[in-house]
Scaffold this motif. Structure first.
Motif, short mmCIF file in Angstrom:
data_model
loop_
_atom_site.label_atom_id
_atom_site.label_comp_id
_atom_site.label_asym_id
_atom_site.label_seq_id
_atom_site.Cartn_x
_atom_site.Cartn_y
_atom_site.Cartn_z
N THR A 257 -29.55 -2.67 -0.84
CA THR A 257 -29.73 -3.73 0.02
C THR A 257 -30.83 -4.25 0.30
O THR A 257 -31.82 -3.62 0.85
N PRO A 258 -31.33 -5.64 0.04
CA PRO A 258 -32.68 -6.17 0.28
C PRO A 258 -32.80 -6.32 1.75
O PRO A 258 -31.76 -6.46 2.60
N LEU B 72 -37.84 0.84 -8.24
CA LEU B 72 -37.92 0.03 -9.56
C LEU B 72 -39.15 -1.10 -9.47
O LEU B 72 -39.65 -0.98 -10.54
N ARG B 73 -39.43 -1.66 -8.19
CA ARG B 73 -40.84 -2.41 -8.17
C ARG B 73 -42.18 -1.70 -8.48
O ARG B 73 -42.87 -2.20 -9.15
N GLY B 74 -42.02 -0.26 -8.46
CA GLY B 74 -43.09 0.65 -9.03
C GLY B 74 -43.18 0.65 -10.33
O GLY B 74 -44.44 0.86 -10.73
N VAL B 75 -42.26 0.58 -10.96
CA VAL B 75 -42.39 0.62 -12.33
C VAL B 75 -42.02 -0.53 -13.50
O VAL B 75 -42.27 -0.63 -14.39
N THR C 204 -40.59 -9.74 -7.03
CA THR C 204 -39.78 -8.97 -6.09
C THR C 204 -38.37 -9.87 -6.00
O THR C 204 -37.40 -9.10 -5.87
N MET C 205 -38.56 -11.06 -5.98
CA MET C 205 -37.38 -11.92 -5.75
C MET C 205 -36.26 -11.58 -6.75
O MET C 205 -35.27 -11.88 -6.78
N ARG D 121 -33.23 -11.05 -13.65
CA ARG D 121 -32.37 -10.47 -12.54
C ARG D 121 -31.18 -9.70 -12.90
O ARG D 121 -30.89 -8.58 -12.13
N ILE D 122 -30.49 -9.94 -13.93
CA ILE D 122 -29.48 -8.98 -14.32
C ILE D 122 -29.93 -7.74 -14.73
O ILE D 122 -29.24 -6.67 -14.19
#
Length: 525
Positions: A468-469, A478-481, A488-489, A148-149
């Protein structure tokens, strides 16, 4: 029905329709222009829109084509993409990791620092987040960082390209605010308004950008102190015995010098943003030619030294030769400048050959053309949209609503900031800058708001919406790589502290406007 009321209703429906069509995934430029033309014909059918207004599009388009300031957009894009493709970001991250990595949280600080440098060189959020995600996320996870960090640090660092100059966002926003400020001052009866330039906005955004970088680093250090296991120190790889000092000189100093040269020439008034962007392109080519490591590096070093030497020669001496009497000092400076230009040209040709043979140049040129074409086509579509919106009377209803807000100018600005924040979930910054700012900008500035402060607030606000989520653009980049082990969480929970930092930054800038207005007043007043 009253024609005025009908026109205002149609303008609001047009705005809502454009947002819905954009959410459906249709191309932005054609959506803005197509929806605007459809409602223009609809308004003409009801007798509330004058089709002669569309005749003004030709002059607007011509104004875009002859606007020298907008030439800086493809030049800054070329500069950033060249630095990204030539692996300079990878070398920077490795070197900064060695500098700070042995400290707890040092690798996170390194990522933020490299993100700051990439922001100042590329100004493209998507490219920075993807690059940092590919390069630093595996290293941070391998070092034992909390996912997460790691994700939050990368996303936040990538969005710094919105606010740290020289930024494409600030170039486009400054051009729009310049026209909005002139329009607002004319409406107030001031026929000789003080100009607002992109250079002013660059200077105004510098301190807030550095403030956000400092807040990010403080959060990483606080987290490392409170949870040492989440930000462990980085262990140097076996066999990597190169002394850190020479490596810093070789990897960090050249790109940092280029950024200082480009940004410093703008803020000190030595060069316009377009001229500085052209200089940045030359410097990026030289750095790429050196990074390729093909052949001897001395032509590149010679050219880089000559480019730096040209700055004091051009600014300190009168190099015009078409004069009756040319002082000996000016003549010597002109000869030295000519020799520097020859050496610079030689080094540039060598660098071009290297990056072409390596396959980098073609890719960079194609990417630059695609991004620049996207920006300018959206600009042309947004011109149609804003023209029809005003023709239907939408500007009047927006003005009435904002002027009726409790709290006066501050209340109106708060509503606009909230609207832009929500729109930032779904739309890119280009659409918001080109569609919303021309409509609300003149109204807010006519209420007495400082244009530089307003521009910085808009830029930081849009940067916050990117984080912002659940819809922030940086999160999807970032999710794509990211590897499958990153959920995702993890990304959502990782960015929340940085969203809080962004909101704190917005509050500080709103409470202390001098953070945005002090540096321009010192440099230019």
């Amino acid at each position: 029905m009253d024609p005025v009321l009908l026109g205002e209703i149609l303008s609001l429906v047009m705005f809502a329709t454009a947002c819905v069509v954009l959410l459906l995934g249709f191309p932005v430029a054609f959506t803005l222009a197509g929806v605007a033309l459809a409602f223009a014909f609809l308004g003409y059918g009801f007798g509330i829109f004058d089709m002669r207004l569309l005749g003004g599009l030709a002059s607007r388009y011509f104004g875009v084509m002859v606007n020298e300031l907008l030439v800086a957009v493809p030049l800054f894009v070329f500069m950033g993409v060249m630095l990204e493709r030539s692996k300079i970001a990878e070398q920077l991250l490795e070197t900064m990791g060695l500098m700070f990595g042995r400290l707890r949280g040092g690798l996170g600080i390194s990522v933020i620092f490299v993100g700051m440098l990439l922001a100042a060189s590329t100004g493209i959020v998507g490219a920075t987040v993807v690059t940092m995600g590919l390069l630093s996320l595996p290293s941070m996870l391998k070092a034992g960082y909390d996912p997460r960090i790691a994700c939050g640090t990368i996303c936040a660092s990538g969005t710094l390209g919105q606010i740290i100059p020289p930024s494409i966002v600030l170039v486009l926003l400054g051009d729009i605010l310049q026209g909005a400020n002139t329009e607002a001052q004319l409406a107030l009866g001031n026929f000789a308004p003080d100009p607002v330039s992109v250079v002013d906005l660059f200077a105004g955004a510098f301190l807030p950008g550095m403030m956000l970088v400092g807040l990010y680093m403080l959060w990483i250090l606080f987290t490392a102190w409170r949870r040492p296991e989440a930000c462990p120190p980085l262990q140097r790889a076996e066999g990597d015995d190169e002394p850190i000092g020479p490596r810093i000189l070789r990897v960090l100093i050249p790109p940092a010098s280029l950024i200082v040269l480009v940004l410093g020439s703008i803020l000190l008034g030595v060069a316009t943003p377009t001229e500085a962007a052209a200089m940045g392109c030359v410097g990026a080519l030289l750095l790429a030619g050196r990074a390729v490591m093909e052949g001897r590096p001395w032509p590149v070093y010679l050219a880089a030294g000559c480019m730096i030497a040209l700055v004091p020669l051009v600014t300190s001496f009168d190099l015009r030769m078409q004069r009756d009497v040319v002082p000996a000092t000016d003549l010597a400076a002109a000869i030295a400048a000519g020799l520097c230009i020859l050496a610079l040209t030689f080094g540039l040709v060598v660098s071009l050959g290297r990056v072409y043979r390596s396959g980098i140049l073609v890719d960079v040129m194609q990417t630059t053309v695609k991004i620049s074409a996207m920006v300018f086509v959206i600009l042309l579509g947004a011109s149609v949209f804003s023209l029809v919106f005003r023709g239907l009377g939408g500007e009047e209803i927006v003005s009435d609503v904002l002027n009726a807000m409790p709290g006066g100018a501050f209340g109106a600005m708060l509503v606009v900031m909230a609207l832009m924040f929500v729109m930032g979930f779904f739309l890119d910054f280009i659409e918001i800058v080109f569609v919303v700012v021309p409509i609300v900008g003149p109204i807010l500035l006519a209420m007495g708001l400082n244009p530089i402060w307003l521009g910085v607030m808009i830029a930081v606000n849009l940067q916050t919406s990117f984080l912002t989520p659940p819809f922030g653009f940086a999160l999807f980049y970032l999710r794509g790589v990211a590897p499958p082990s990153i959920t995702t969480m993890d990304i959502y929970r990782g960015v929340l502290p940085f969203v809080m930092i962004q909101i704190l930054g917005l509050i500080l800038i709103a409470t202390f406007p001098a953070t945005a207005t002090w540096l321009p007043s010192v440099l230019f007043d």
